[in-house]
Design a protein around this motif. Structure first.
Motif, PDB file in Angstrom:
ATOM      1  N   VAL A   4      10.012  60.076  31.069  1.00 27.47           N
ATOM      2  CA  VAL A   4      10.707  58.883  31.551  1.00 27.47           C
ATOM      3  C   VAL A   4      10.504  58.713  33.058  1.00 27.47           C
ATOM      4  N   LEU A   5      10.502  59.795  33.798  1.00 28.80           N
ATOM      5  CA  LEU A   5      10.410  59.716  35.263  1.00 28.80           C
ATOM      6  C   LEU A   5       9.089  59.117  35.739  1.00 28.80           C
ATOM      7  N   PRO A   6       7.915  59.645  35.324  1.00 23.55           N
ATOM      8  CA  PRO A   6       6.673  58.988  35.772  1.00 23.55           C
ATOM      9  C   PRO A   6       6.522  57.574  35.231  1.00 23.55           C
ATOM     10  N   ALA A   7       7.021  57.324  34.012  1.00 25.45           N
ATOM     11  CA  ALA A   7       6.931  55.965  33.458  1.00 25.45           C
ATOM     12  C   ALA A   7       7.738  54.982  34.298  1.00 25.45           C
ATOM     13  N   LEU A   8       8.956  55.373  34.695  1.00 27.09           N
ATOM     14  CA  LEU A   8       9.781  54.495  35.526  1.00 27.09           C
ATOM     15  C   LEU A   8       9.181  54.315  36.914  1.00 27.09           C
ATOM     16  N   LEU A   9       8.583  55.362  37.457  1.00 23.78           N
ATOM     17  CA  LEU A   9       7.963  55.259  38.769  1.00 23.78           C
ATOM     18  C   LEU A   9       6.811  54.262  38.749  1.00 23.78           C
ATOM     19  N   LEU A  10       5.981  54.331  37.722  1.00 20.51           N
ATOM     20  CA  LEU A  10       4.869  53.388  37.608  1.00 20.51           C
ATOM     21  C   LEU A  10       5.381  51.964  37.384  1.00 20.51           C
ATOM     22  N   GLN A  11       6.409  51.827  36.561  1.00 20.50           N
ATOM     23  CA  GLN A  11       6.961  50.498  36.320  1.00 20.50           C
ATOM     24  C   GLN A  11       7.586  49.929  37.587  1.00 20.50           C
ATOM     25  N   PHE A  12       8.246  50.763  38.373  1.00 15.68           N
ATOM     26  CA  PHE A  12       8.825  50.293  39.633  1.00 15.68           C
ATOM     27  C   PHE A  12       7.738  49.779  40.571  1.00 15.68           C
ATOM     28  N   PHE A  40       7.655  56.128  23.618  1.00 14.23           N
ATOM     29  CA  PHE A  40       6.952  57.369  23.315  1.00 14.23           C
ATOM     30  C   PHE A  40       7.682  58.572  23.910  1.00 14.23           C
ATOM     31  N   ALA A  41       8.247  58.379  25.109  1.00 15.91           N
ATOM     32  CA  ALA A  41       8.951  59.474  25.768  1.00 15.91           C
ATOM     33  C   ALA A  41      10.268  59.799  25.081  1.00 15.91           C
ATOM     34  N   LEU A  42      10.971  58.796  24.557  1.00 16.45           N
ATOM     35  CA  LEU A  42      12.346  58.993  24.088  1.00 16.45           C
ATOM     36  C   LEU A  42      12.489  59.118  22.579  1.00 16.45           C
ATOM     37  N   ILE A  43      11.625  58.472  21.805  1.00 13.77           N
ATOM     38  CA  ILE A  43      11.810  58.384  20.352  1.00 13.77           C
ATOM     39  C   ILE A  43      10.753  59.239  19.670  1.00 13.77           C
ATOM     40  N   ASP A  44      11.181  60.253  18.935  1.00 16.18           N
ATOM     41  CA  ASP A  44      10.214  61.184  18.343  1.00 16.18           C
ATOM     42  C   ASP A  44       9.405  60.548  17.221  1.00 16.18           C
ATOM     43  N   SER A  45       9.905  59.468  16.610  1.00 13.95           N
ATOM     44  CA  SER A  45       9.152  58.799  15.542  1.00 13.95           C
ATOM     45  C   SER A  45       8.122  57.813  16.075  1.00 13.95           C
ATOM     46  N   PHE A  46       8.118  57.601  17.388  1.00 14.76           N
ATOM     47  CA  PHE A  46       7.110  56.724  18.001  1.00 14.76           C
ATOM     48  C   PHE A  46       5.970  57.626  18.471  1.00 14.76           C
ATOM     49  N   HIS A  47       4.852  57.603  17.742  1.00 14.11           N
ATOM     50  CA  HIS A  47       3.783  58.565  17.954  1.00 14.11           C
ATOM     51  C   HIS A  47       2.709  58.029  18.894  1.00 14.11           C
ATOM     52  N   ALA A  48       1.849  58.929  19.339  1.00 17.28           N
ATOM     53  CA  ALA A  48       0.802  58.584  20.305  1.00 17.28           C
ATOM     54  C   ALA A  48      -0.194  57.579  19.737  1.00 17.28           C
ATOM     55  N   ALA A  92      11.483  67.722  25.180  1.00 14.78           N
ATOM     56  CA  ALA A  92      10.847  67.822  26.495  1.00 14.78           C
ATOM     57  C   ALA A  92      10.150  66.530  26.888  1.00 14.78           C
ATOM     58  N   SER A  93       9.777  65.710  25.910  1.00 19.79           N
ATOM     59  CA  SER A  93       9.082  64.457  26.222  1.00 19.79           C
ATOM     60  C   SER A  93       9.965  63.480  26.992  1.00 19.79           C
ATOM     61  N   TRP A  94      11.291  63.714  26.973  1.00 16.13           N
ATOM     62  CA  TRP A  94      12.183  62.836  27.735  1.00 16.13           C
ATOM     63  C   TRP A  94      11.869  62.890  29.229  1.00 16.13           C
ATOM     64  N   LEU A  95      11.243  63.973  29.675  1.00 18.06           N
ATOM     65  CA  LEU A  95      10.873  64.082  31.096  1.00 18.06           C
ATOM     66  C   LEU A  95       9.810  63.055  31.485  1.00 18.06           C
TER      67      LEU A  95
END
Length: 305
Positions: free
Chosen positions: A181-189, A261-269, A176-179
Motif C-alpha cells: 500500500v505504501l509504494p502504491a500510495l506514494l506513486l499515486q500521490f 492486489f495489495a489488500l485483497i488476497d483473491s485479487f491475483h497478479a 505481508a502484501s498490505w505493505l
C-alpha cells in the motif's frame, strides 16, 4: 553684424537607453513576481514544506467544521458512495458476478478513486479559489495544489482505517502484501499532484474548467473499473487487444488495481496489466515532473489581471 549660431544642448540619454538590468542588479533589486529558475523554485518550495503541511492539515480540519458529525464525514462520504454504487452496479447491473470479495473490491476502488478525483478537483480551484492569498503573499504558487493534494492524502489515510475494518469483516486476512500500500500510495500521490498542478494552471487561466471537470472525471471513473472488473467483464468482449490494454493501463485503473492486489488476497497478479509497477512509476514521473514544470512556467502570471 554677424549672427552667431549656437548648437542647442543635447538632451540626456533616455532612461531606457541605460542598462537597467545592470543597475538593478548592482543595488540588489529584482522584478516583483518574476519566475525564479527551476532549481531555485524547488529550493523555495522545500523551504516552505512546513507551511504546505500545516495548510493541508488546517484545510482538512476546517472541511467539516460546520457539520454535527465533524470529521466522521471523512469516512462516511466514500462509504455512502460505495453503498450507492453497490446497489446500482453490483445488484441492479450485476457487475459483482465473477468478482470474488466484491464488497472489499468495490470499497477499495471507491476510496482510491476518491483520492484522485478530489485531488484534481481541488487542484483545479487551487489558484482561482485563493486569489486573495496569492495576491497578498509571495510564495511558490505550486505550494497550493501540492497542499490540496496532501490534504486529500490525509483524508484517505483516515478512511483507510475503515477500509481495513471492512476487509477484516468480509474475511480478507492480513498479509505481508498490505505493505505494498505504501509504494502504491506514494506513486499515486506523485501522479495526483502533477495532474493537480496542470489543472491549477488551466483553472487559473480559464475558471470555467472547474464546471467542466465533474463530467470529465465521472466519465473517467466509469472506464477505470471502480465498480466493475475490467478483466472479468471484458474477457469475452470483441474489443481489440489495444483497447483492452488502454483500459487496464489508464492511470486511475492502475493505481486502483495495485491497491486491490495489495489488500485483497483473491485479487491475483494475473488480473494486473503487464509490467504494472513500471507503468505506475511511469505515470507518476510523467505527470509529477511534467505537471510541476508546466505549472512553474506560468508562475509570474498567477493572480495577475
Amino acid at each position: 553684424m554677424s549672427q552667431v549660431l549656437h548648437t542647442p544642448p543635447q538632451p540626456p540619454a533616455p532612461a531606457d537607453a541605460l542598462d537597467l538590468a545592470e543597475l538593478a542588479a548592482r543595488h540588489g533589486l529584482a522584478v516583483s513576481g518574476a519566475r525564479p529558475a527551476l532549481p531555485e523554485y524547488v529550493r523555495q518550495l522545500w523551504a516552505r514544506r512546513h507551511f504546505i503541511t500545516a495548510f493541508a492539515t488546517a484545510k482538512l480540519t476546517a472541511q467539516y467544521s460546520q457539520a454535527k458529525l465533524g470529521q466522521v464525514w471523512q469516512v462516511m462520504t466514500p462509504l455512502l458512495n460505495a453503498a450507492v454504487y453497490y446497489f446500482i452496479f453490483g445488484v441492479l447491473l450485476g457487475t459483482k458476478q465473477g468478482v470474488p470479495d466484491y464488497v472489499p473490491f468495490l470499497v477499495t476502488g471507491v476510496f482510491v478513486w476518491t483520492f484522485t478525483q478530489s485531488s484534481i478537483m481541488a487542484g483545479t480551484r487551487a489558484i482561482s479559489g485563493n486569489l486573495g492569498l496569492v495576491r497578498a503573499l509571495h510564495f511558490p504558487r505550486a505550494a497550493l495544489p501540492i497542499s490540496f493534494c496532501l490534504q486529500q492524502l490525509q483524508q484517505l489515510l483516515f478512511s483507510m482505517a475503515a477500509l481495513f475494518v471492512i476487509l477484516l469483516c468480509f474475511g480478507v486476512p492480513v498479509s505481508a502484501s498490505w505493505l505494498l500500500v505504501l509504494p502504491a500510495l506514494l506513486l499515486q500521490f506523485g501522479f495526483n499532484a502533477g495532474v493537480s498542478m496542470l489543472m491549477a494552471r488551466w483553472g487559473a487561466q480559464t475558471p470555467d474548467i472547474a464546471q467542466l471537470m465533474p463530467f470529465v472525471l465521472r466519465t473517467w471513473m466509469y472506464v477505470s473499473g471502480v465498480m466493475w472488473s475490467i478483466a472479468a467483464t471484458l474477457k469475452n468482449s470483441h474489443l481489440p487487444d489495444w483497447a483492452m490494454t488502454a483500459l487496464q493501463c489508464n492511470p486511475a485503473a492502475v493505481y486502483i488495481d495495485l491497491m486491490r492486489f495489495a489488500l485483497i488476497d483473491s485479487f491475483h497478479a494475473n488480473q494486473l496489466p503487464p509490467h504494472v509497477w513500471a507503468v505506475a512509476t511511469g505515470w507518476s514521473l510523467l505527470f509529477g515532473i511534467g505537471g510541476f514544470i508546466y505549472f512553474w512556467k506560468a508562475e509570474e502570471t498567477y493572480g495577475r489581471g
